[in-house]
Scaffold this motif. Structure first.
Motif, PDB file in Angstrom:
ATOM      1  N   THR A 192      -6.135 -11.745  24.996  1.00  0.00           N
ATOM      2  CA  THR A 192      -7.515 -11.820  25.464  1.00  0.00           C
ATOM      3  C   THR A 192      -7.728 -10.764  26.539  1.00  0.00           C
ATOM      4  O   THR A 192      -7.178 -10.868  27.632  1.00  0.00           O
ATOM      5  N   PRO A 193      -8.534  -9.732  26.256  1.00  0.00           N
ATOM      6  CA  PRO A 193      -8.761  -8.689  27.252  1.00  0.00           C
ATOM      7  C   PRO A 193      -9.671  -9.181  28.373  1.00  0.00           C
ATOM      8  O   PRO A 193     -10.426 -10.139  28.203  1.00  0.00           O
ATOM      9  N   ASP A 194      -9.585  -8.531  29.515  1.00  0.00           N
ATOM     10  CA  ASP A 194     -10.489  -8.835  30.626  1.00  0.00           C
ATOM     11  C   ASP A 194     -11.852  -8.223  30.302  1.00  0.00           C
ATOM     12  O   ASP A 194     -11.991  -7.007  30.216  1.00  0.00           O
ATOM     13  N   THR A 195     -12.841  -9.073  30.081  1.00  0.00           N
ATOM     14  CA  THR A 195     -14.207  -8.607  29.817  1.00  0.00           C
ATOM     15  C   THR A 195     -15.169  -9.496  30.593  1.00  0.00           C
ATOM     16  O   THR A 195     -14.814 -10.589  31.031  1.00  0.00           O
ATOM     17  N   CYS A 196     -16.388  -9.046  30.739  1.00  0.00           N
ATOM     18  CA  CYS A 196     -17.395  -9.835  31.449  1.00  0.00           C
ATOM     19  C   CYS A 196     -17.594 -11.206  30.806  1.00  0.00           C
ATOM     20  O   CYS A 196     -17.799 -12.193  31.499  1.00  0.00           O
ATOM     21  N   SER A 197     -17.529 -11.288  29.490  1.00  0.00           N
ATOM     22  CA  SER A 197     -17.806 -12.557  28.819  1.00  0.00           C
ATOM     23  C   SER A 197     -16.784 -13.645  29.134  1.00  0.00           C
ATOM     24  O   SER A 197     -17.076 -14.821  28.987  1.00  0.00           O
ATOM     25  N   ASN A 198     -15.573 -13.289  29.580  1.00  0.00           N
ATOM     26  CA  ASN A 198     -14.611 -14.320  29.956  1.00  0.00           C
ATOM     27  C   ASN A 198     -14.304 -14.313  31.458  1.00  0.00           C
ATOM     28  O   ASN A 198     -13.260 -14.794  31.889  1.00  0.00           O
ATOM     29  N   CYS A 199     -15.243 -13.802  32.235  1.00  0.00           N
ATOM     30  CA  CYS A 199     -15.104 -13.768  33.696  1.00  0.00           C
ATOM     31  C   CYS A 199     -15.793 -14.992  34.313  1.00  0.00           C
ATOM     32  O   CYS A 199     -16.806 -15.474  33.800  1.00  0.00           O
ATOM     33  N   ALA A 200     -15.268 -15.469  35.408  1.00  0.00           N
ATOM     34  CA  ALA A 200     -15.838 -16.631  36.098  1.00  0.00           C
ATOM     35  C   ALA A 200     -17.225 -16.328  36.670  1.00  0.00           C
ATOM     36  O   ALA A 200     -18.010 -17.241  36.896  1.00  0.00           O
ATOM     37  N   HIS A 201     -17.548 -15.063  36.877  1.00  0.00           N
ATOM     38  CA  HIS A 201     -18.821 -14.679  37.480  1.00  0.00           C
ATOM     39  C   HIS A 201     -19.906 -14.375  36.440  1.00  0.00           C
ATOM     40  O   HIS A 201     -21.029 -14.043  36.801  1.00  0.00           O
ATOM     41  N   TYR A 202     -19.587 -14.480  35.158  1.00  0.00           N
ATOM     42  CA  TYR A 202     -20.539 -14.188  34.072  1.00  0.00           C
ATOM     43  C   TYR A 202     -21.518 -15.341  33.922  1.00  0.00           C
ATOM     44  O   TYR A 202     -21.129 -16.497  33.830  1.00  0.00           O
ATOM     45  N   THR A 203     -22.805 -15.039  33.929  1.00  0.00           N
ATOM     46  CA  THR A 203     -23.823 -16.058  33.723  1.00  0.00           C
ATOM     47  C   THR A 203     -24.789 -15.593  32.640  1.00  0.00           C
ATOM     48  O   THR A 203     -25.005 -14.388  32.463  1.00  0.00           O
ATOM     49  N   CYS A 204     -25.348 -16.548  31.930  1.00  0.00           N
ATOM     50  CA  CYS A 204     -26.350 -16.243  30.914  1.00  0.00           C
ATOM     51  C   CYS A 204     -27.108 -17.513  30.570  1.00  0.00           C
ATOM     52  O   CYS A 204     -26.696 -18.621  30.920  1.00  0.00           O
ATOM     53  N   GLU A 205     -28.222 -17.330  29.897  1.00  0.00           N
ATOM     54  CA  GLU A 205     -29.017 -18.450  29.408  1.00  0.00           C
ATOM     55  C   GLU A 205     -28.814 -18.500  27.898  1.00  0.00           C
ATOM     56  O   GLU A 205     -28.991 -17.493  27.212  1.00  0.00           O
ATOM     57  N   VAL A 206     -28.434 -19.664  27.368  1.00  0.00           N
ATOM     58  CA  VAL A 206     -28.242 -19.827  25.935  1.00  0.00           C
ATOM     59  C   VAL A 206     -29.514 -20.441  25.346  1.00  0.00           C
ATOM     60  O   VAL A 206     -29.950 -21.500  25.768  1.00  0.00           O
ATOM     61  N   VAL A 207     -30.099 -19.726  24.402  1.00  0.00           N
ATOM     62  CA  VAL A 207     -31.335 -20.158  23.755  1.00  0.00           C
ATOM     63  C   VAL A 207     -31.019 -20.518  22.310  1.00  0.00           C
ATOM     64  O   VAL A 207     -30.452 -19.711  21.579  1.00  0.00           O
ATOM     65  N   LYS A 208     -31.368 -21.738  21.910  1.00  0.00           N
ATOM     66  CA  LYS A 208     -31.155 -22.167  20.527  1.00  0.00           C
ATOM     67  C   LYS A 208     -32.355 -21.756  19.696  1.00  0.00           C
ATOM     68  O   LYS A 208     -33.491 -21.924  20.103  1.00  0.00           O
ATOM     69  N   LYS A 209     -32.071 -21.191  18.524  1.00  0.00           N
ATOM     70  CA  LYS A 209     -33.113 -20.731  17.630  1.00  0.00           C
ATOM     71  C   LYS A 209     -32.932 -21.380  16.264  1.00  0.00           C
ATOM     72  O   LYS A 209     -31.832 -21.773  15.890  1.00  0.00           O
ATOM     73  N   SER A 210     -34.030 -21.460  15.521  1.00  0.00           N
ATOM     74  CA  SER A 210     -33.950 -21.980  14.155  1.00  0.00           C
ATOM     75  C   SER A 210     -35.008 -21.308  13.302  1.00  0.00           C
ATOM     76  O   SER A 210     -35.993 -20.764  13.809  1.00  0.00           O
ATOM     77  N   TYR A 211     -34.779 -21.358  12.008  1.00  0.00           N
ATOM     78  CA  TYR A 211     -35.690 -20.749  11.053  1.00  0.00           C
ATOM     79  C   TYR A 211     -35.669 -21.582   9.778  1.00  0.00           C
ATOM     80  O   TYR A 211     -34.599 -21.902   9.251  1.00  0.00           O
ATOM     81  N   ASP A 212     -36.835 -21.974   9.311  1.00  0.00           N
ATOM     82  CA  ASP A 212     -36.950 -22.689   8.049  1.00  0.00           C
ATOM     83  C   ASP A 212     -37.342 -21.682   6.979  1.00  0.00           C
ATOM     84  O   ASP A 212     -38.490 -21.259   6.905  1.00  0.00           O
ATOM     85  N   GLY A 213     -36.382 -21.293   6.172  1.00  0.00           N
ATOM     86  CA  GLY A 213     -36.626 -20.307   5.128  1.00  0.00           C
ATOM     87  C   GLY A 213     -36.489 -20.924   3.751  1.00  0.00           C
ATOM     88  O   GLY A 213     -36.258 -22.132   3.603  1.00  0.00           O
ATOM     89  N   TRP A 214     -36.575 -20.098   2.763  1.00  0.00           N
ATOM     90  CA  TRP A 214     -36.487 -20.580   1.391  1.00  0.00           C
ATOM     91  C   TRP A 214     -35.091 -21.087   1.047  1.00  0.00           C
ATOM     92  O   TRP A 214     -34.911 -21.856   0.108  1.00  0.00           O
ATOM     93  N   GLN A 215     -34.071 -20.687   1.812  1.00  0.00           N
ATOM     94  CA  GLN A 215     -32.703 -21.175   1.584  1.00  0.00           C
ATOM     95  C   GLN A 215     -32.381 -22.391   2.438  1.00  0.00           C
ATOM     96  O   GLN A 215     -31.254 -22.850   2.442  1.00  0.00           O
ATOM     97  N   GLY A 216     -33.333 -22.900   3.164  1.00  0.00           N
ATOM     98  CA  GLY A 216     -33.105 -24.054   4.014  1.00  0.00           C
ATOM     99  C   GLY A 216     -33.164 -23.686   5.484  1.00  0.00           C
ATOM    100  O   GLY A 216     -33.506 -22.566   5.866  1.00  0.00           O
ATOM    101  N   ARG A 217     -32.805 -24.619   6.313  1.00  0.00           N
ATOM    102  CA  ARG A 217     -32.884 -24.430   7.759  1.00  0.00           C
ATOM    103  C   ARG A 217     -31.650 -23.681   8.261  1.00  0.00           C
ATOM    104  O   ARG A 217     -30.522 -24.023   7.939  1.00  0.00           O
ATOM    105  N   MET A 218     -31.905 -22.665   9.067  1.00  0.00           N
ATOM    106  CA  MET A 218     -30.829 -21.896   9.692  1.00  0.00           C
ATOM    107  C   MET A 218     -30.942 -22.083  11.201  1.00  0.00           C
ATOM    108  O   MET A 218     -32.041 -22.019  11.746  1.00  0.00           O
ATOM    109  N   GLU A 219     -29.820 -22.330  11.856  1.00  0.00           N
ATOM    110  CA  GLU A 219     -29.804 -22.500  13.308  1.00  0.00           C
ATOM    111  C   GLU A 219     -28.734 -21.613  13.915  1.00  0.00           C
ATOM    112  O   GLU A 219     -27.664 -21.433  13.341  1.00  0.00           O
TER     113      GLU A 219
END
Length: 72
Positions: free
Chosen positions: A16-43
């Motif tokens: 596991t390399p040292d990157t921002c995504s695995n740093c204790a100081h990394y913050t972000c907002e996780v937004v859940k998305k969905s789409y109802d298409g002809w193949q069904g619901r995608m999330e």
């Protein structure tokens, strides 16, 4: 210990390399998305507002700085 594992230990090999995504100081907002298409619901989820909690600046997930601290 095998020669290979001794060489890995001597070089501080890690999978596991040292990157921002695995740093204790990394913050972000996780937004859940969905789409109802002809193949069904995608999330899925997206990260928005990726920032460094120390400096307050925007970061890339694969970037790194000298203040990196691994998550515990």
């Amino acid at each position: 210990m095998s020669k290979q594992s001794e060489a890995k230990a001597a070089q501080n090999y890690r999978t596991t390399p040292d990157t921002c995504s695995n740093c204790a100081h990394y913050t972000c907002e996780v937004v859940k998305k969905s789409y109802d298409g002809w193949q069904g619901r995608m999330e899925w989820s997206e990260e928005r507002g990726r920032r460094c909690a120390l400096g307050g600046f925007a970061v890339g997930k694969t970037a790194v700085c000298d203040k990196h601290e691994g998550k515990s």
